[in-house]
Design a protein around this motif. Sequence first.
Motif, short mmCIF file in Angstrom:
data_model
loop_
_atom_site.label_atom_id
_atom_site.label_comp_id
_atom_site.label_asym_id
_atom_site.label_seq_id
_atom_site.Cartn_x
_atom_site.Cartn_y
_atom_site.Cartn_z
N THR A 1 0.85 -1.19 0.00
CA THR A 1 0.00 0.00 0.00
C THR A 1 0.88 1.24 0.00
O THR A 1 1.79 1.37 0.82
CB THR A 1 -0.92 0.01 1.24
N PRO B 1 -2.25 8.13 -1.66
CA PRO B 1 -3.40 7.38 -2.20
C PRO B 1 -3.50 7.42 -3.72
O PRO B 1 -4.11 6.53 -4.32
CB PRO B 1 -4.61 8.03 -1.55
N TRP C 1 -1.31 6.65 -5.89
CA TRP C 1 -0.71 5.45 -6.47
C TRP C 1 -1.56 4.22 -6.23
O TRP C 1 -1.56 3.29 -7.04
CB TRP C 1 0.71 5.25 -5.96
N ASN C 2 -2.30 4.18 -5.14
CA ASN C 2 -3.21 3.05 -4.90
C ASN C 2 -4.39 3.09 -5.87
O ASN C 2 -4.90 2.05 -6.27
CB ASN C 2 -3.72 3.07 -3.46
N GLU C 3 -4.81 4.29 -6.24
CA GLU C 3 -5.94 4.46 -7.16
C GLU C 3 -5.52 4.32 -8.62
O GLU C 3 -6.35 4.05 -9.49
CB GLU C 3 -6.57 5.84 -6.95
N LYS D 1 -0.27 -0.17 -9.10
CA LYS D 1 0.10 -1.13 -8.06
C LYS D 1 1.54 -0.86 -7.66
O LYS D 1 2.41 -0.64 -8.51
CB LYS D 1 0.00 -2.57 -8.59
#
Length: 130
Positions: free
Chosen positions: A96, A100, A102-104, A107
Amino acid sequence: MFLRVARHTDDLERIVNFYVDILGFELLGDFQNHNNYDGIFVGKSGLDWHFEFTKSHEKANHTFDQDDVIVLYPKSIIDYDVLVSNLLHANISIVTASNPFWNENGKMFLDPDGYRIVISPLKAIINEIN
């Protein structure tokens, strides 16, 4: 202008496995015992950039934080899916990201030295720029 991103490591073999065998970069060259350093050049032929990884008798001292990230944008969604599949097949877990975005929009994985690598669909950079 040319770009070289150079980094010290303790394990060139694991770096080659990750960047060449799993991510699909090319081993552009290498050297041994140049001023007490061994090294490799990894990238893609014909481009104006590459990574250099070196190893010496000195242990690598990596200092980085969670927002120090290399982002790779595969040219197609098929290429994106293949890279993510290759990483998961090699038992490299998704981590993770603290950011955020990069999470959206991709990967995140860790390379053998613990540096964060994000695989992001090309559409993410297009959306980011616009």
